[in-house]
Design a protein around this motif. Structure first.
Motif, PDB file in Angstrom:
ATOM      1  N   VAL A 244       0.881  -1.300   0.005  1.00  0.00           N
ATOM      2  CA  VAL A 244      -0.143  -0.036   0.033  1.00  0.00           C
ATOM      3  C   VAL A 244       0.762   1.109  -0.101  1.00  0.00           C
ATOM      4  CG1 VAL A 244      -1.688   1.296   1.303  1.00  0.00           C
ATOM      5  CG2 VAL A 244      -1.834  -1.122   1.189  1.00  0.00           C
ATOM      6  N   LEU A 245       2.080   1.216   0.795  1.00  0.00           N
ATOM      7  CA  LEU A 245       2.700   2.536   0.923  1.00  0.00           C
ATOM      8  C   LEU A 245       3.560   2.830  -0.378  1.00  0.00           C
ATOM      9  CD1 LEU A 245       3.958   2.302   4.439  1.00  0.00           C
ATOM     10  CD2 LEU A 245       2.144   3.982   3.564  1.00  0.00           C
ATOM     11  N   THR A 246       3.972   1.585  -1.182  1.00  0.00           N
ATOM     12  CA  THR A 246       4.522   1.819  -2.188  1.00  0.00           C
ATOM     13  C   THR A 246       3.967   2.339  -3.337  1.00  0.00           C
ATOM     14  OG1 THR A 246       6.108  -0.220  -1.849  1.00  0.00           O
ATOM     15  CG2 THR A 246       5.763   0.149  -4.242  1.00  0.00           C
ATOM     16  N   GLU A 247       2.472   1.843  -3.371  1.00  0.00           N
ATOM     17  CA  GLU A 247       1.463   2.194  -4.371  1.00  0.00           C
ATOM     18  C   GLU A 247       1.282   3.737  -4.024  1.00  0.00           C
ATOM     19  OE1 GLU A 247      -3.194   1.819  -6.030  1.00  0.00           O
ATOM     20  OE2 GLU A 247      -2.264   0.201  -4.563  1.00  0.00           O
ATOM     21  N   SER A 249       3.271   5.677  -2.829  1.00  0.00           N
ATOM     22  CA  SER A 249       4.561   6.575  -3.101  1.00  0.00           C
ATOM     23  C   SER A 249       4.719   6.885  -4.500  1.00  0.00           C
ATOM     24  CB  SER A 249       5.655   6.087  -2.556  1.00  0.00           C
ATOM     25  OG  SER A 249       6.140   4.761  -3.513  1.00  0.00           O
ATOM     26  N   GLU A 250       3.861   6.381  -5.509  1.00  0.00           N
ATOM     27  CA  GLU A 250       4.393   6.404  -6.983  1.00  0.00           C
ATOM     28  C   GLU A 250       4.408   7.912  -7.311  1.00  0.00           C
ATOM     29  OE1 GLU A 250       2.819   4.754 -11.226  1.00  0.00           O
ATOM     30  OE2 GLU A 250       1.485   4.360  -9.330  1.00  0.00           O
ATOM     31  N   HIS A 251       3.633   8.867  -7.245  1.00  0.00           N
ATOM     32  CA  HIS A 251       3.874  10.174  -7.480  1.00  0.00           C
ATOM     33  C   HIS A 251       4.048  11.088  -6.329  1.00  0.00           C
ATOM     34  CE1 HIS A 251       2.826   8.899 -11.417  1.00  0.00           C
ATOM     35  NE2 HIS A 251       1.682   8.574 -10.946  1.00  0.00           N
ATOM     36  N   ALA A 252       4.438  10.836  -5.100  1.00  0.00           N
ATOM     37  CA  ALA A 252       4.413  11.523  -3.934  1.00  0.00           C
ATOM     38  C   ALA A 252       6.031  12.300  -3.668  1.00  0.00           C
ATOM     39  CB  ALA A 252       4.540  10.692  -2.744  1.00  0.00           C
ATOM     40  N   LEU A 253       5.981  13.349  -3.072  1.00  0.00           N
ATOM     41  CA  LEU A 253       7.305  13.990  -2.923  1.00  0.00           C
ATOM     42  C   LEU A 253       8.259  13.182  -2.193  1.00  0.00           C
ATOM     43  CD1 LEU A 253       6.219  17.521  -2.302  1.00  0.00           C
ATOM     44  CD2 LEU A 253       7.735  16.994  -3.974  1.00  0.00           C
ATOM     45  N   ALA A 254       7.598  12.397  -1.170  1.00  0.00           N
ATOM     46  CA  ALA A 254       8.370  11.595  -0.169  1.00  0.00           C
ATOM     47  C   ALA A 254       7.546  10.764   0.600  1.00  0.00           C
ATOM     48  CB  ALA A 254       9.254  12.612   0.763  1.00  0.00           C
ATOM     49  N   GLN A 275      12.161  -1.630   5.748  1.00  0.00           N
ATOM     50  CA  GLN A 275      13.281  -2.063   4.950  1.00  0.00           C
ATOM     51  C   GLN A 275      12.384  -2.212   3.408  1.00  0.00           C
ATOM     52  OE1 GLN A 275      15.543  -5.192   5.568  1.00  0.00           O
ATOM     53  NE2 GLN A 275      15.026  -5.313   8.054  1.00  0.00           N
ATOM     54  N   GLY A 276      11.237  -2.795   3.391  1.00  0.00           N
ATOM     55  CA  GLY A 276      10.275  -2.825   2.401  1.00  0.00           C
ATOM     56  C   GLY A 276      10.075  -1.562   1.735  1.00  0.00           C
ATOM     57  N   ALA A 277       9.844  -0.517   2.374  1.00  0.00           N
ATOM     58  CA  ALA A 277       9.589   0.831   1.525  1.00  0.00           C
ATOM     59  C   ALA A 277      10.662   1.200   0.885  1.00  0.00           C
ATOM     60  CB  ALA A 277       9.323   1.993   2.757  1.00  0.00           C
ATOM     61  N   HIS A 279      13.181  -0.571  -0.525  1.00  0.00           N
ATOM     62  CA  HIS A 279      13.499  -1.295  -1.518  1.00  0.00           C
ATOM     63  C   HIS A 279      12.616  -1.051  -2.709  1.00  0.00           C
ATOM     64  CE1 HIS A 279      16.997  -3.558  -0.244  1.00  0.00           C
ATOM     65  NE2 HIS A 279      16.158  -4.221   0.789  1.00  0.00           N
ATOM     66  N   HIS A 280      11.359  -0.401  -2.446  1.00  0.00           N
ATOM     67  CA  HIS A 280      10.211  -0.686  -3.394  1.00  0.00           C
ATOM     68  C   HIS A 280       9.728   0.551  -3.621  1.00  0.00           C
ATOM     69  CE1 HIS A 280      10.365  -4.987  -3.737  1.00  0.00           C
ATOM     70  NE2 HIS A 280      10.138  -5.043  -2.314  1.00  0.00           N
ATOM     71  N   ALA A 281       9.703   1.843  -2.782  1.00  0.00           N
ATOM     72  CA  ALA A 281       9.274   2.997  -3.097  1.00  0.00           C
ATOM     73  C   ALA A 281       9.794   3.757  -4.284  1.00  0.00           C
ATOM     74  CB  ALA A 281       9.391   4.027  -1.538  1.00  0.00           C
ATOM     75  N   HIS A 282       8.816   4.527  -4.683  1.00  0.00           N
ATOM     76  CA  HIS A 282       9.215   5.215  -6.109  1.00  0.00           C
ATOM     77  C   HIS A 282       9.733   6.643  -5.653  1.00  0.00           C
ATOM     78  CE1 HIS A 282       6.978   2.339  -8.492  1.00  0.00           C
ATOM     79  NE2 HIS A 282       5.972   2.238  -7.363  1.00  0.00           N
ATOM     80  N   CYS A 283       9.342   6.945  -4.487  1.00  0.00           N
ATOM     81  CA  CYS A 283       9.955   8.589  -4.205  1.00  0.00           C
ATOM     82  C   CYS A 283      11.064   8.319  -3.060  1.00  0.00           C
ATOM     83  CB  CYS A 283       8.696   9.226  -3.872  1.00  0.00           C
ATOM     84  SG  CYS A 283       8.165   8.675  -2.114  1.00  0.00           S
ATOM     85  N   PRO A 284      11.793   9.515  -2.628  1.00  0.00           N
ATOM     86  CA  PRO A 284      12.502   9.476  -1.751  1.00  0.00           C
ATOM     87  C   PRO A 284      12.019   8.952  -0.361  1.00  0.00           C
ATOM     88  CG  PRO A 284      12.950  11.542  -2.733  1.00  0.00           C
ATOM     89  CD  PRO A 284      11.692  10.936  -3.324  1.00  0.00           C
ATOM     90  N   VAL A 285      12.521   7.985   0.435  1.00  0.00           N
ATOM     91  CA  VAL A 285      12.092   7.563   1.667  1.00  0.00           C
ATOM     92  C   VAL A 285      12.948   8.326   2.805  1.00  0.00           C
ATOM     93  CG1 VAL A 285      11.847   5.425   3.214  1.00  0.00           C
ATOM     94  CG2 VAL A 285      11.494   5.520   0.691  1.00  0.00           C
ATOM     95  N   LEU A 286      12.112   8.745   3.714  1.00  0.00           N
ATOM     96  CA  LEU A 286      12.595   9.249   5.060  1.00  0.00           C
ATOM     97  C   LEU A 286      12.215   8.528   6.286  1.00  0.00           C
ATOM     98  CD1 LEU A 286      12.372  12.088   3.088  1.00  0.00           C
ATOM     99  CD2 LEU A 286      12.555  13.364   5.159  1.00  0.00           C
TER     100      LEU A 286
END
Length: 290
Positions: A244-247, A249-254, A275-277, A279-286
Motif C-alpha cells: 500500500v505504501l509503495t503504491e 509513493s508513486e507520485h509523492a514528494l516523499a 526495509q520494504g519501503a 526497496h520498493h518506494a518510487h520516491c525518496p524515503v525518510l
C-alpha cells in the motif's frame, strides 16, 4: 560539526559516479528550504569500479594517493554543483576514510538529516550499491535518513507527502517529520494507517477498522495546530503495508516511515515495513528514529 551559528547541517553522501546526482540535488534543495548548512561527505572504503582507472597503479601507496586525489576531485565537482544550484546554502566538504555506512553514521551524530542515493537492483548486485549503505545507516543513525532513488520519478500536482502510521512511537515521530516536510514543500500530507487482516481473520472486522481509525486520528491530533498551513488527509486502507505504501509513493514528494513499527520482530534493528519501503518506494524515503 554544527555551523558557527549552531545550525545542524544536512549531510549528504557523495557518489563518485557523475551521473548519480539526484541525492546531491535533493540534499541541496532540502538544506536551502531548511536554512541549514550542507556537509558533503565522500567516504573511501573498498575501492569501487568508479575509481579504477589508468591512474591507479599496483603499489598500495600510489593506489591510496590516487584514490585521495580522485576523492578530492569528486568533492570539488559536487561543491561546484551545489553552489550553482543553491548559492545561498553554506557548503563544506570532507573526504573520509572508512566504510561509507560507518562514516555517515558518525556524521549523523551532529546532523539534522543524512541523505544518500540508492539505485534499485535485484539479487546479489544490490549489496554492491548504495542500498547496502542505506540499510545499516537507517538502522543506526541518530537523526532521520533520506534515501533518494534513481531514476527520478514523476511528482503529481498538487504535491503531497505520504506518512505511514501504526500507533507506535516510531510512527508518531514519523508524523512529526512528515508535517515538517509537507510545510517546507508547501505540500499536502496523506497519513495512512494500513490494516492487514490476520490470516485467520477477526471476529469483528468493522470494529478492528474503527480502532485503526481511532489510532490514526489520535496520532495526527494536535499536529495541525503546529502546521495549520498543511492540508491533511488521513485514511485507513486494507492490504499489506509495504504494498500500500509503495503504491501511495508513486507520485509523492516523499514517503516517511519509522525505523521500527508494530510489524517488526524483537531485536530487529530495522522494521520490515521500513526495509520494504526502501526497496520498493518510487520516491525518496525518510526513515525516522526514536
Amino acid at each position: 560539526m554544527a555551523g558557527a551559528d549552531g545550525r545542524r547541517p544536512v549531510v549528504v553522501g557523495v557518489d563518485p559516479d557523475p551521473y548519480k546526482r539526484l541525492a546531491l540535488d535533493w540534499a541541496a534543495d532540502e538544506a536551502g528550504r531548511r536554512g541549514a548548512p550542507l556537509r558533503l561527505v565522500h567516504a573511501q572504503g573498498v575501492p569501487t569500479r568508479g575509481y579504477r582507472s589508468g591512474e591507479v597503479r599496483p603499489s598500495w601507496e600510489e593506489w591510496n594517493q590516487a584514490l585521495h586525489g580522485l576523492g578530492d576531485q569528486v568533492l570539488q565537482d559536487a561543491v561546484a554543483l551545489v553552489e550553482s544550484r543553491r548559492p545561498e546554502v553554506e557548503v563544506s566538504a570532507v573526504l573520509a576514510e572508512g566504510e561509507p555506512a560507518w562514516v555517515l553514521r558518525e556524521e549523523a551524530r551532529g546532523a539534522c538529516l543524512v541523505v544518500v542515493g540508492s539505485k534499485r537492483l535485484s539479487g546479489r548486485r544490490e549489496t554492491l550499491t548504495s542500498t547496502a549503505v542505506a540499510l545499516p545507516l537507517m538502522a543506526h543513525a541518530r537523526c532521520p535518513v533520506a534515501v533518494v532513488p534513481e531514476p527520478e520519478h514523476v511528482v503529481r500536482e498538487p504535491a503531497y507527502v505520504v506518512v505511514g502510521v501504526d500507533g507506535s512511537p516510531h510512527s508518531a515521530a514519523a508524523v512529526d517529520l512528515a508535517f515538517e516536510e509537507a510545510a517546507l514543500h508547501s505540500a499536502a500530507l496523506r497519513a495512512l494507517y494500513v490494516w492487514q487482516p490476520p490470516l485467520l481473520g477477526v471476529r469483528d472486522e468493522d470494529a478492528a477498522v474503527q480502532e485503526a481509525r481511532r489510532v490514526l486520528s489520535e496520532t495526527v491530533a494536535g499536529r495541525t495546530a503546529t502546521h495549520p498551513e498543511v492540508e491533511l488527509h488521513h485514511e485507513v486502507l486494507l492490504g499489506h503495508p509495504v504494498d500500500v505504501l509503495t503504491e501511495a509513493s508513486e507520485h509523492a514528494l516523499a514517503l516517511v516511515v519509522g525505523t521500527r513499527g508494530h510489524g517488526g520482530f524483537t531485536g530487529m534493528l530495522l522494521g520490515s515495513v521500513s526495509q520494504g519501503a526502501l526497496h520498493h518506494a518510487h520516491c525518496p524515503v525518510l526513515a525516522v528514529p526514536v
